[in-house]
Design a protein around this motif. Structure first.
Motif, PDB file in Angstrom:
ATOM      1  N   UNK A  16       4.278 -22.972  52.203  1.00  0.00           N
ATOM      2  CA  UNK A  16       3.891 -23.747  53.382  1.00  0.00           C
ATOM      3  C   UNK A  16       4.394 -23.087  54.661  1.00  0.00           C
ATOM      4  N   UNK A  17       5.564 -22.493  54.612  1.00  0.00           N
ATOM      5  CA  UNK A  17       6.074 -21.773  55.776  1.00  0.00           C
ATOM      6  C   UNK A  17       5.169 -20.615  56.161  1.00  0.00           C
ATOM      7  N   UNK A  18       4.740 -19.849  55.156  1.00  0.00           N
ATOM      8  CA  UNK A  18       3.845 -18.722  55.432  1.00  0.00           C
ATOM      9  C   UNK A  18       2.500 -19.207  55.955  1.00  0.00           C
ATOM     10  N   UNK A  19       1.983 -20.289  55.343  1.00  0.00           N
ATOM     11  CA  UNK A  19       0.694 -20.814  55.800  1.00  0.00           C
ATOM     12  C   UNK A  19       0.778 -21.293  57.244  1.00  0.00           C
ATOM     13  N   UNK A  20       1.886 -21.936  57.610  1.00  0.00           N
ATOM     14  CA  UNK A  20       2.050 -22.412  58.977  1.00  0.00           C
ATOM     15  C   UNK A  20       2.257 -21.264  59.959  1.00  0.00           C
ATOM     16  N   UNK A  21       2.751 -20.120  59.449  1.00  0.00           N
ATOM     17  CA  UNK A  21       2.915 -18.937  60.297  1.00  0.00           C
ATOM     18  C   UNK A  21       1.599 -18.171  60.459  1.00  0.00           C
ATOM     19  N   UNK A  22       0.535 -18.619  59.763  1.00  0.00           N
ATOM     20  CA  UNK A  22      -0.769 -17.988  59.930  1.00  0.00           C
ATOM     21  C   UNK A  22      -1.131 -16.995  58.853  1.00  0.00           C
ATOM     22  N   UNK A  23      -0.347 -16.897  57.796  1.00  0.00           N
ATOM     23  CA  UNK A  23      -0.681 -15.988  56.697  1.00  0.00           C
ATOM     24  C   UNK A  23      -1.820 -16.615  55.895  1.00  0.00           C
ATOM     25  N   UNK A  24      -2.781 -15.806  55.479  1.00  0.00           N
ATOM     26  CA  UNK A  24      -3.935 -16.306  54.728  1.00  0.00           C
ATOM     27  C   UNK A  24      -3.503 -16.805  53.350  1.00  0.00           C
ATOM     28  N   UNK A  25      -4.237 -17.787  52.829  1.00  0.00           N
ATOM     29  CA  UNK A  25      -3.911 -18.390  51.533  1.00  0.00           C
ATOM     30  C   UNK A  25      -3.942 -17.345  50.414  1.00  0.00           C
ATOM     31  N   UNK A  26      -4.879 -16.423  50.472  1.00  0.00           N
ATOM     32  CA  UNK A  26      -4.956 -15.382  49.432  1.00  0.00           C
ATOM     33  C   UNK A  26      -3.714 -14.480  49.450  1.00  0.00           C
ATOM     34  N   UNK A  27      -3.235 -14.153  50.641  1.00  0.00           N
ATOM     35  CA  UNK A  27      -2.037 -13.309  50.740  1.00  0.00           C
ATOM     36  C   UNK A  27      -0.802 -14.070  50.240  1.00  0.00           C
ATOM     37  N   UNK A  28      -0.716 -15.351  50.561  1.00  0.00           N
ATOM     38  CA  UNK A  28       0.397 -16.163  50.069  1.00  0.00           C
ATOM     39  C   UNK A  28       0.354 -16.212  48.544  1.00  0.00           C
ATOM     40  N   UNK A  29      -0.848 -16.384  47.990  1.00  0.00           N
ATOM     41  CA  UNK A  29      -1.000 -16.418  46.536  1.00  0.00           C
ATOM     42  C   UNK A  29      -0.560 -15.107  45.904  1.00  0.00           C
ATOM     43  N   UNK A  30      -0.901 -13.992  46.537  1.00  0.00           N
ATOM     44  CA  UNK A  30      -0.481 -12.686  46.012  1.00  0.00           C
ATOM     45  C   UNK A  30       1.036 -12.556  46.044  1.00  0.00           C
ATOM     46  N   UNK A  31       1.657 -12.990  47.142  1.00  0.00           N
ATOM     47  CA  UNK A  31       3.112 -12.881  47.264  1.00  0.00           C
ATOM     48  C   UNK A  31       3.832 -13.695  46.187  1.00  0.00           C
ATOM     49  N   UNK A  32       3.246 -14.840  45.841  1.00  0.00           N
ATOM     50  CA  UNK A  32       3.888 -15.714  44.851  1.00  0.00           C
ATOM     51  C   UNK A  32       3.354 -15.495  43.441  1.00  0.00           C
TER      52      UNK A  32
END
Length: 133
Positions: A16-32
């Motif tokens: 949620x922190x990354x999403x609120x910082x403007x990171x795309x959902x696909x990139x967040x998914x890759x990171x996790x």
């Protein structure tokens, strides 16, 4: 279809922190290392409720904790001849948790173990006892 693995509280918070910082959902998914649909559902849940915690599920709450389950497993492994009621008594004496013998058998079954079920043999007469020895 394999069962879903849950994201830990820490990972949900990071996402949620990354999403609120403007990171795309696909990139967040890759990171996790999860599917993008997991992150999208998390984002939708946050937008709807303002929280990222899992909601309460229906069903009977468990009587034993994971730690107590490991205790039950350890007792069964250390003393192979212990009955479910012996293990239940040790659990109650150690952790002050009251459970039934059936609960112990259920936990052992989950670990692929079995409690010893003592079988009482037929009573021998005095002559039969001497002959058996």
């Amino acid at each position: 279809m394999p069962p879903r693995r849950k994201l830990s509280d820490l990972k949900r918070g990071r996402a949620m922190g990354w999403l609120q910082d403007g990171v795309a959902a696909r990139q967040v998914a890759q990171r996790l290392a999860v599917a993008p649909s997991v992150i999208i559902r998390l984002k939708q849940r946050f937008q709807a409720t303002g929280r990222v915690q899992e909601r309460q599920r229906s069903g009977r709450p468990r009587v034993t904790t994971q730690r107590e389950d490991r205790f039950i497993q350890r007792q069964a492994m250390q003393q192979r001849m212990a009955t479910a009621n012996n293990i239940r008594q040790r659990l109650q004496a150690t952790t002050n948790t009251v459970v039934s013998g059936q609960t112990i058998r259920n936990r052992l079954h989950k670990f692929g173990l079995r409690a010893r079920r003592p079988v009482r043999g037929t009573t021998l007469t005095a002559n039969q006892g001497r002959a058996a020895r």
